[in-house]
Design a protein around this motif. Structure first.
Motif, PDB file in Angstrom:
ATOM      1  N   ARG A 226      38.761  48.318  47.224  1.00 39.76           N
ATOM      2  CA  ARG A 226      38.053  48.026  46.398  1.00 39.76           C
ATOM      3  C   ARG A 226      36.520  47.969  46.653  1.00 39.76           C
ATOM      4  O   ARG A 226      36.171  47.712  47.886  1.00 39.76           O
ATOM      5  CB  ARG A 226      38.335  46.692  45.696  1.00 39.76           C
ATOM      6  N   GLU A 231      33.196  43.639  43.420  1.00 42.59           N
ATOM      7  CA  GLU A 231      33.803  42.543  43.740  1.00 42.59           C
ATOM      8  C   GLU A 231      33.049  41.179  43.800  1.00 42.59           C
ATOM      9  O   GLU A 231      33.190  40.106  43.277  1.00 42.59           O
ATOM     10  CB  GLU A 231      35.045  42.562  44.957  1.00 42.59           C
ATOM     11  N   TYR A 248      38.936  50.121  36.995  1.00 39.36           N
ATOM     12  CA  TYR A 248      38.897  49.039  37.835  1.00 39.36           C
ATOM     13  C   TYR A 248      40.106  48.550  38.442  1.00 39.36           C
ATOM     14  O   TYR A 248      41.308  48.652  37.465  1.00 39.36           O
ATOM     15  CB  TYR A 248      38.197  47.814  36.943  1.00 39.36           C
ATOM     16  N   PRO A 249      40.647  48.118  39.543  1.00 44.09           N
ATOM     17  CA  PRO A 249      39.469  47.789  40.654  1.00 44.09           C
ATOM     18  C   PRO A 249      39.099  48.772  41.431  1.00 44.09           C
ATOM     19  O   PRO A 249      38.385  48.455  42.125  1.00 44.09           O
ATOM     20  CB  PRO A 249      40.259  46.710  41.217  1.00 44.09           C
ATOM     21  N   ARG A 250      39.770  50.042  41.356  1.00 39.63           N
ATOM     22  CA  ARG A 250      39.459  50.959  42.369  1.00 39.63           C
ATOM     23  C   ARG A 250      38.212  52.132  41.891  1.00 39.63           C
ATOM     24  O   ARG A 250      38.678  53.196  41.524  1.00 39.63           O
ATOM     25  CB  ARG A 250      40.637  51.892  42.766  1.00 39.63           C
ATOM     26  N   VAL A 781      34.737  50.499  51.081  1.00 38.62           N
ATOM     27  CA  VAL A 781      36.165  51.136  50.576  1.00 38.62           C
ATOM     28  C   VAL A 781      36.963  51.883  51.548  1.00 38.62           C
ATOM     29  O   VAL A 781      38.040  52.007  51.339  1.00 38.62           O
ATOM     30  CB  VAL A 781      35.976  51.859  49.407  1.00 38.62           C
TER      31      VAL A 781
END
Length: 805
Positions: A226, A231, A248-250, A781
């Protein structure tokens, strides 16, 4: 698809065996080799140099249609790049024995293959790689590959420090095959689909033309975590609406494979002219359209145009081809070969779904797509090779070989359009600036001689010497001595000692570009420029190497063979990338000299917390020691068939033995030219060991292959932004590959399989270091070490159907 056919070609010294007649084990010591010798009829087991044979069948069972990946699953000392920085993600490289990709010479049919123009940059264990792009060689065109695991600069010239990969093209004059294949990662992305066809045609009574075409598509993968910027903004309540961002979340997809479409062709031909003369030609050609995700730009970056943020895509449109033409024959007892080869790699760089923020602020408008420039590299090589066996008064035969080589190389960078290079430039990859743009060339002349002596029937001695003269580096002489002593038909000792010389590639000397990340901007500074001189960096000079090896060859039975070869490679004045040299660190000026060099290079960087340069230099010496093991054993189980077993292993350790003093312009800021990150790239970022245990069972119409791959730990330091270094490690891992093929009819077979069957991943990166990077504004990430020798995407499964004429 490619719609043109280059004149093409037969291999120098290659045998006329078809793919079907090649050995199906991963290595076969009874195969007659053409690599490491200029005399015909030598078997791999009788060579004074260690040569591993990779058959067409072994490549097919590897599962991956990509040659780099297939070789990595067969040759223990060969490791591929998992993911690349910046544009390197579109041209992933590989290397032998933990050295640079530039230290391995690639040949096709015994002729030198040109390198890529797409230099691997920024701090990584593959930094500086500009070796040939093996994506452009279809597997279906290959009869076998001979991997010479020894220094061979005296035989083949610059680059052959770690070894030589000689790709022998298919020379069948009849028959053919076609196949379709598909696969994807277990995680549901990285889809790969393709089709290839090979056909052999007779030319006259004994000539041939063999053609291969392939089309392949590979989709994006995402192995990242993420985006920590997103975040934190959600958790703090600053931007709770970002939870609704697309994907989201990636939302940040930078850590994974690039997408590409590839069309490639290979051709191999020979035609007898009569009177012991033969005309031959061969070549490869291809086009690749690739694109990799850059880091996600937050919605606050340019909300007027991208209210939900945006992800730039770095695109590389590559054209690559090589053409070889020659004639060979016999005259007065001499075997001779006269040939000329030309190769070109051209790349057009584009950035799409992006923006130039400075241009928008100053003018109120910015294009979303940019032409960022391009780069090209070419190589023209001509050779005359002669050889002859003599009977001597000493009572034993002497083989004499020699020749001449002329090579011209060029490298050029082209500037991007004005919008791409305005001030800080287009997001993710600014266009090449007017000061980046340049054009360079050099010439090389070489003369070489090889002697093969057999003073006793069980003793072979090879002596080679080579003179090289470069227009930009001057001249040098290198040599090699090899010997093999057989104590019985079942046991022999062999050893080599050699010196080598590698001229830096033109790309290493002259590539210059800027990389922009969400919280950083770095310039890859050319070392051969006045800007580099401002920080005490001198123009590049050649590397010098010394290689030693000693090994045993045992064939206790017709079904069993074992080779063990220990080696040491010493490199002086090695060309390596620096650590990151900061001009600004965490928003504070760290080095005025670095900032002045950036300005002198014509760069205008964004106002980001971290900025600086990376640069190549002849900064240190290294010593690499290791052992290669190849063990083959065949068992028969009667009517139930038989099993071919192999254990192939490599232990490898590199140590930095000397580091040049950091220039005072850099040392004044408290920085080192080579920090812990740079040193670990060389010493520990390759697995300490790699063993491949495989068994292939054949019975009736079935073939079943299983392979266990044991990877030793690899590690590298990270510099996340708090002035400390954090160690990342892959851990010791075991992966499993399986392959099952059924021959439904004489003309049709179907196969399925999986690489990394149990979806093994490397250890995650250091959690503390990742948190520090996140606090410094990095998306954080990249949750796995990007230098993992078995990738970051986990398991991959595939299916294939083959049709034979």
């Amino acid at each position: 698809m490619i719609v043109w056919v280059a004149a093409a070609v037969a291999a120098q010294l290659a045998t006329a065996d078809s793919i079907a007649s090649q050995p199906q084990s991963s290595t076969d010591t009874d195969t007659i080799i053409v690599t490491g010798t200029r005399f015909s009829g030598l078997h791999a087991k009788d060579s004074a140099d260690p040569v591993q044979i990779v058959s067409a069948g072994a490549l097919r069972q590897a599962g991956s249609p990509d040659l780099n990946d297939a070789l990595s699953s067969i040759v223990a000392s060969f490791n591929t790049q998992a993911v690349g920085n910046d544009l390197a993600n579109e041209t992933l490289a590989a290397r032998l024995r933990g050295l640079s990709p530039n230290h391995t010479l690639v040949l096709i049919n015994g002729k030198r293959l040109h390198g890529t123009a797409n230099l691997s940059i920024l701090s990584s264990s593959f930094q500086g790689g500009a070796a040939p792009d093996l994506h452009f060689i279809p597997l279906s065109s290959i009869a076998r590959i001979e991997v010479l695991l020894d220094g061979a600069a005296a035989q083949y010239g610059s680059d052959a420090v770690a070894g030589v990969i000689n790709i022998i093209l298919n020379s069948a004059s009849s028959g053919g095959s076609a196949q379709v294949y598909a696969g994807q990662y277990f995680q549901g992305d990285g889809e790969t689909v393709g089709a290839s066809a090979n056909a052999g045609l007779a030319l006259g009574r004994s000539g041939f033309l063999n053609l291969t075409v392939e089309h392949r598509f590979h989709d994006y993968s995402n192995a990242g975590g993420r985006d920590q910027r997103v975040e934190r903004a959600i958790a703090s309540g600053e931007h709770p609406e970002w939870r609704d961002l697309n994907g989201y979340p990636r939302v940040n997809k930078v850590f994974g494979d690039a997408r590409y479409t590839l069309d490639i062709l290979a051709a191999n031909a020979a035609y007898p002219l009569g009177g012991n003369l033969e005309l031959y030609a061969f070549g490869t050609a291809g086009r690749k359209n690739a694109g990799g995700f850059a880091n996600f730009r937050l919605p606050t970056r340019l909300p007027q145009l991208y209210p939900d943020g945006f992800t730039p895509i770095d695109r590389l449109k590559s054209t690559d081809y090589s053409m070889n033409l020659g004639v060979r024959g016999d005259l007065g007892g001499w075997t001779w070969d006269l040939s000329t080869s030309y190769g070109l790699n051209h790349n057009r760089v584009e950035v799409t779904n992006s923006a130039n923020v400075d241009l928008f602020v100053d003018t109120g408008a910015t294009p979303p797509d940019f032409y960022n420039g391009g780069f090209r590299a070419s190589q023209w090589t001509s050779n005359l090779d002669v050889s002859r066996q003599f009977a001597t008064a000493l009572g034993f035969p002497v083989g004499v070989a020699g020749g001449f080589e002329y090579r011209r190389e060029t490298y050029a960078l082209r500037a991007g359009d004005e919008a791409s290079r305005y001030k800080a430039g287009s997001q993710s990859f600014p266009g090449f600036s007017l000061t980046d743009a340049s054009s360079h060339s050099r010439r090389n002349h070489a003369a070489y001689v090889d002697l093969n002596l057999m003073p006793q029937p069980d003793l072979t001695i090879d002596v080679a010497a080579r003179y090289e003269n470069y227009s930009d580096f001057g001249d040098t002489v290198v040599g090699k001595l090899s010997a093999r002593k057989a104590f019985s038909p079942a046991f022999a000792l062999r050893g080599t000692a050699s010196t080598g010389f590698r001229a830096p590639t033109l790309a290493e000397g002259y590539y210059s570009a800027t990389n922009v990340q969400p919280n950083s901007a770095f310039v890859q500074l050319s070392p051969n420029t006045p800007a580099a001189a401002l920080i005490g960096i001198k123009p590049l000079s050649p590397e010098h190497s010394r290689n030693f090896s000693v090994g045993v060859v045992a064939t206790p039975s017709r079904r069993t063979s074992l080779t063990i070869d220990a080696y040491q490679i010493s490199l002086r004045d090695r060309v390596v990338g620096s650590g990151t040299l900061y001009g600004t660190y965490a928003g504070v000026v760290r080095s005025d000299s670095v900032n002045q060099a950036i300005i002198a290079n014509g760069n205008v960087l964004e106002a980001v917390p971290f900025s600086g340069i990376n640069v190549f230099s002849n900064g240190l010496d290294t010593r690499t020691r290791g052992v290669d093991i190849v063990f083959n054993f065949k068992t028969s189980i009667g009517r139930a068939g038989g099993i071919d077993w192999s254990l192939i292993g490599n232990y490898n350790k590199t140590k930095v033995t000397r580091i040049r003093a950091t220039p005072p312009q850099i040392a004044a800021s408290g920085q080192q030219l080579f920090d812990k990150v740079a040193i670990s790239n060389l010493e520990t970022a390759s697995p300490r060991y790699k063993f491949i245990l495989s068994g292939t069972y054949r019975a009736a119409r079935w073939t079943l292959s299983a392979k266990e791959n044991l990877f030793g730990n690899a590690s590298r330091y990270a510099d996340p932004g708090d002035g400390r270094f954090y160690l990342d490690q892959t851990g010791v891992k075991l992966t499993t590959d399986v392959f099952l093929e059924y021959e439904a009819t004489k003309h049709v077979s179907v196969s399925i399989g999986a690489n990394n069957l149990f979806d093994v991943r490397p250890n995650r990166v250091n959690g503390t270091g990742l948190r520090v990077a996140a606090l410094a504004g990095d998306p954080a990430v990249e949750i796995y070490p990007k230098y993992s020798p078995y990738g970051i995407n986990g398991g991959y499964y595939f299916v294939r159907a083959q049709f034979r004429l």
